[in-house]
Design a protein around this motif. Structure first.
Motif, mmCIF file in Angstrom:
data_model
loop_
_atom_site.group_PDB
_atom_site.id
_atom_site.type_symbol
_atom_site.label_atom_id
_atom_site.label_comp_id
_atom_site.label_asym_id
_atom_site.label_seq_id
_atom_site.Cartn_x
_atom_site.Cartn_y
_atom_site.Cartn_z
ATOM 1 N N GLY A 14 0.825 -1.202 0.000
ATOM 2 C CA GLY A 14 0.000 0.000 0.000
ATOM 3 C C GLY A 14 0.855 1.246 0.000
ATOM 4 O O GLY A 14 1.638 1.493 -0.927
ATOM 5 N N ASP A 15 0.736 2.049 1.067
ATOM 6 C CA ASP A 15 1.495 3.302 1.174
ATOM 7 C C ASP A 15 2.740 3.150 2.048
ATOM 8 O O ASP A 15 3.367 4.150 2.417
ATOM 9 N N ARG A 16 3.105 1.925 2.376
ATOM 10 C CA ARG A 16 4.250 1.686 3.255
ATOM 11 C C ARG A 16 5.338 0.949 2.502
ATOM 12 O O ARG A 16 5.082 -0.011 1.770
ATOM 13 N N ALA A 17 6.568 1.419 2.668
ATOM 14 C CA ALA A 17 7.734 0.767 2.062
ATOM 15 C C ALA A 17 8.740 0.436 3.148
ATOM 16 O O ALA A 17 9.034 1.260 4.012
ATOM 17 N N ALA A 18 9.255 -0.790 3.130
ATOM 18 C CA ALA A 18 10.247 -1.217 4.115
ATOM 19 C C ALA A 18 11.219 -2.174 3.445
ATOM 20 O O ALA A 18 10.859 -2.887 2.499
ATOM 21 N N ARG A 19 12.413 -2.202 3.945
ATOM 22 C CA ARG A 19 13.426 -3.089 3.378
ATOM 23 C C ARG A 19 13.120 -4.536 3.703
ATOM 24 O O ARG A 19 12.789 -4.881 4.849
ATOM 25 N N LEU A 20 13.174 -5.402 2.691
ATOM 26 C CA LEU A 20 13.064 -6.837 2.918
ATOM 27 C C LEU A 20 14.432 -7.335 3.376
ATOM 28 O O LEU A 20 15.423 -7.159 2.662
ATOM 29 N N PRO A 21 14.513 -7.932 4.565
ATOM 30 C CA PRO A 21 15.828 -8.287 5.116
ATOM 31 C C PRO A 21 16.482 -9.475 4.420
ATOM 32 O O PRO A 21 16.531 -10.590 4.950
ATOM 33 N N VAL A 22 16.956 -9.221 3.216
ATOM 34 C CA VAL A 22 17.698 -10.224 2.463
ATOM 35 C C VAL A 22 19.137 -9.747 2.347
ATOM 36 O O VAL A 22 19.406 -8.622 1.910
ATOM 37 N N SER A 23 20.065 -10.599 2.729
ATOM 38 C CA SER A 23 21.474 -10.231 2.708
ATOM 39 C C SER A 23 22.049 -10.402 1.307
ATOM 40 O O SER A 23 21.919 -11.461 0.689
ATOM 41 N N VAL A 24 22.669 -9.327 0.799
ATOM 42 C CA VAL A 24 23.335 -9.367 -0.498
ATOM 43 C C VAL A 24 24.813 -9.052 -0.278
ATOM 44 O O VAL A 24 25.147 -7.981 0.232
ATOM 45 N N PRO A 25 25.738 -9.977 -0.610
ATOM 46 C CA PRO A 25 27.169 -9.712 -0.423
ATOM 47 C C PRO A 25 27.592 -8.425 -1.125
ATOM 48 O O PRO A 25 27.057 -8.070 -2.180
ATOM 49 N N SER A 26 28.541 -7.731 -0.531
ATOM 50 C CA SER A 26 28.966 -6.436 -1.075
ATOM 51 C C SER A 26 29.576 -6.555 -2.460
ATOM 52 O O SER A 26 29.556 -5.595 -3.236
ATOM 53 N N ASP A 27 30.118 -7.726 -2.793
ATOM 54 C CA ASP A 27 30.741 -7.894 -4.109
ATOM 55 C C ASP A 27 29.797 -8.510 -5.130
ATOM 56 O O ASP A 27 30.218 -8.863 -6.234
ATOM 57 N N ALA A 28 28.496 -8.645 -4.772
ATOM 58 C CA ALA A 28 27.529 -9.280 -5.666
ATOM 59 C C ALA A 28 26.488 -8.262 -6.115
ATOM 60 O O ALA A 28 26.217 -7.267 -5.439
ATOM 61 N N SER A 29 25.887 -8.526 -7.251
ATOM 62 C CA SER A 29 24.802 -7.691 -7.754
ATOM 63 C C SER A 29 23.563 -8.551 -7.954
ATOM 64 O O SER A 29 23.655 -9.734 -8.317
ATOM 65 N N ILE A 30 22.394 -7.968 -7.713
ATOM 66 C CA ILE A 30 21.129 -8.673 -7.904
ATOM 67 C C ILE A 30 20.769 -8.613 -9.379
ATOM 68 O O ILE A 30 20.640 -7.536 -9.956
ATOM 69 N N THR A 31 20.608 -9.764 -9.986
ATOM 70 C CA THR A 31 20.279 -9.818 -11.414
ATOM 71 C C THR A 31 18.798 -10.037 -11.672
ATOM 72 O O THR A 31 18.315 -9.731 -12.758
ATOM 73 N N ALA A 32 18.049 -10.570 -10.690
ATOM 74 C CA ALA A 32 16.617 -10.791 -10.884
ATOM 75 C C ALA A 32 15.951 -11.071 -9.544
ATOM 76 O O ALA A 32 16.574 -11.628 -8.627
#
Length: 466
Positions: free
Chosen positions: A394-412
């Motif tokens: 709805g009108d609320r946005a919050a971070r989904l607590p998923v860990s992403v390594p600093s040397d990695a990029s999210i592709t999908a």
């Protein structure tokens, strides 16, 4: 004397016959009385455990031991709560769910006050159903001298099973009890239809090698209809060393299995110059495809050719579909909107500040009518991108607590068919990883060292936006 003796056995037989009949009458009458006092009873429950978690409009059929009066929706309760409708006929009651249910969960269905026609007594029918679990098909790249593998990873068990292996696998998609697999290089591709048995390649059945439109060509953007009736792809003729006639083709699995071009008007036609494509995907649970052409026009194409194409204006990017499939999320020159595919109506997508205050804004992965995920990112001092996943409700946005390594990029980020989980694909210098996480909590359910999973094939082809 002899006549009297002969008549005695006959009299005894008649008395026994009468007694037996009386017993049956008494028992039948008693059963009818008990039935009228107790009301109908549940005799059988039938459902598709896999269908309940992967498709909407799936039904649980309750069968009573006798005909029942009409049952209304307010007389049926489902726990945990799930949107549903109810129909009844004869001795059956059908509970149809609006959307897919949660994986591996028990649902209790209670039908209150069920009555047989002409009877006073009522009863409650209660049934428990258990939904199926799920798995993903993942592409695991091979090493030096070893083929690539498509593996099946179940979320309720460890380990992975190899479904198919071949060199140079670039794309794949489930098609009923088969896999469609694209192999090759940028210069030339091959498309194979691989039969499956028990979830893996059927070694006793031949692999079908598709005849492509030209002697040599490149196949990309592979998608399949949910019902397995057709699949399609973008094709570029590379037989001259250059890419020519790049566009959309469809393969009708109920016909000749020959790729047919979707022409510029949006109709399948043999030998036609294909429609140019920027992005495309099948609309969930239909044989229609939403196409963003090379000129940014939006066209709803019936891949079977039975109905005329529908022009829906223009868009600069296709993000995906809302779960029901009748609404698409598209980007225009002025913002992101929800496009109703039935009437072309557009409404602005809710985008609270927490989902847009970043230098990088990626693709939107719609979960429900009101919730979606989006990858956003900030630029680090060294120029690299620090990405995170934001969940919008709805009108609320919050971070989904998923860990992403600093040397990695999210592709999908790819939702499961029922949007309970999402597959988060990441890539780093050391390899690729797909993590399956809970779409609400971010809790890790499973992971596999792979480049992508088949959930991602439901999304429109195309690079991430930025």
């Amino acid at each position: 004397m002899s006549t009297e003796l002969r008549s005695r056995p006959r009299n005894r037989f008649r008395r026994r016959l009468v007694a037996t009949v009386l017993v049956f009458v008494i028992v039948g009458t008693a059963a009818a009385v008990v039935g009228s006092q107790q009301g109908p009873r549940l005799r059988d429950v039938s459902y598709d455990a896999v269908g309940l978690v992967s498709r909407p409009a799936q039904r649980v059929i309750l069968t009573a031991n006798q005909a029942v009066e009409r049952v209304s929706a307010n007389e049926v309760t489902v726990r945990p709560a799930a949107a549903h409708t109810v129909t009844s006929s004869g001795n059956t009651i059908a509970v149809e769910f609006a959307g897919p249910l949660a994986y591996d969960r028990s649902y209790e269905i209670r039908v209150a006050g069920v009555r047989a026609p002409g009877q006073r007594a009522t009863s409650d029918l209660r049934a428990s159903v258990r939904t199926g679990s799920t798995d993903v098909l993942a592409l695991v790249p091979g090493g030096a001298g070893t083929p690539d593998r498509i593996v099946r990873r179940s979320l309720d068990a460890g380990g992975a099973t190899t479904v198919y292996r071949a060199a140079g696998i670039s794309e794949y998609v489930r098609l009923g009890r088969s896999l469609v697999v694209v192999t090759g290089t940028d210069a030339g591709s091959a498309v194979d239809i691989v039969p499956l048995a028990g979830g893996v390649q059927d070694e006793d059945a031949p692999v079908e090698h598709l005849t492509l439109p030209t002697a040599e060509g490149r196949v990309t953007a592979l998608h399949a209809a949910d019902d397995g009736a057709s699949f399609g792809f973008e094709y570029a003729d590379t037989s001259t060393g250059q890419s020519r006639n790049v566009g959309l083709y469809v393969v009708d699995m109920t016909g000749t299995h020959l790729p047919t071009a979707i022409d510029a008007s949006g109709k399948p036609r043999t030998g036609a110059v294909p429609m140019s494509v920027g992005q495309w995907a099948y609309v969930p649970r239909t044989e229609s495809a939403l196409v963003r052409t090379g000129g940014d026009d939006l066209v709803l194409v019936d891949m079977s050719g039975r109905t005329d194409p529908v022009r829906l204006g223009s868009a600069t990017y296709l993000h995906g579909f809302v779960g029901t499939g009748t609404t698409a999320v598209v980007e225009t020159g002025t913002g992101i909107v929800r496009l109703d595919l039935t009437d072309g109506d557009r409404t602005a997508l809710r985008a609270p500040a927490g989902s847009t205050d970043a230098a990088y804004l990626g693709r939107i992965a719609q979960l429900t009518d009101d919730a979606y995920l989006r990858v956003v990112g900030d630029v680090r001092p060294d120029g690299t991108l620090a990405q995170r996943i934001v969940r919008v409700d709805g009108d609320r946005a919050a971070r989904l607590p998923v860990s992403v390594p600093s040397d990695a990029s999210i592709t999908a980020v790819c939702p499961s068919p029922n949007s309970q989980f999402v597959a988060v694909a990441t890539k780093s210098a050391t390899g690729s990883l797909v993590s399956v996480v809970d779409a609400t909590s971010g809790a890790l359910e499973a992971s596999v060292g792979a480049e992508t999973v088949d959930w991602c094939s439901a999304l429109p082809s195309g690079d991430e936006v930025g």
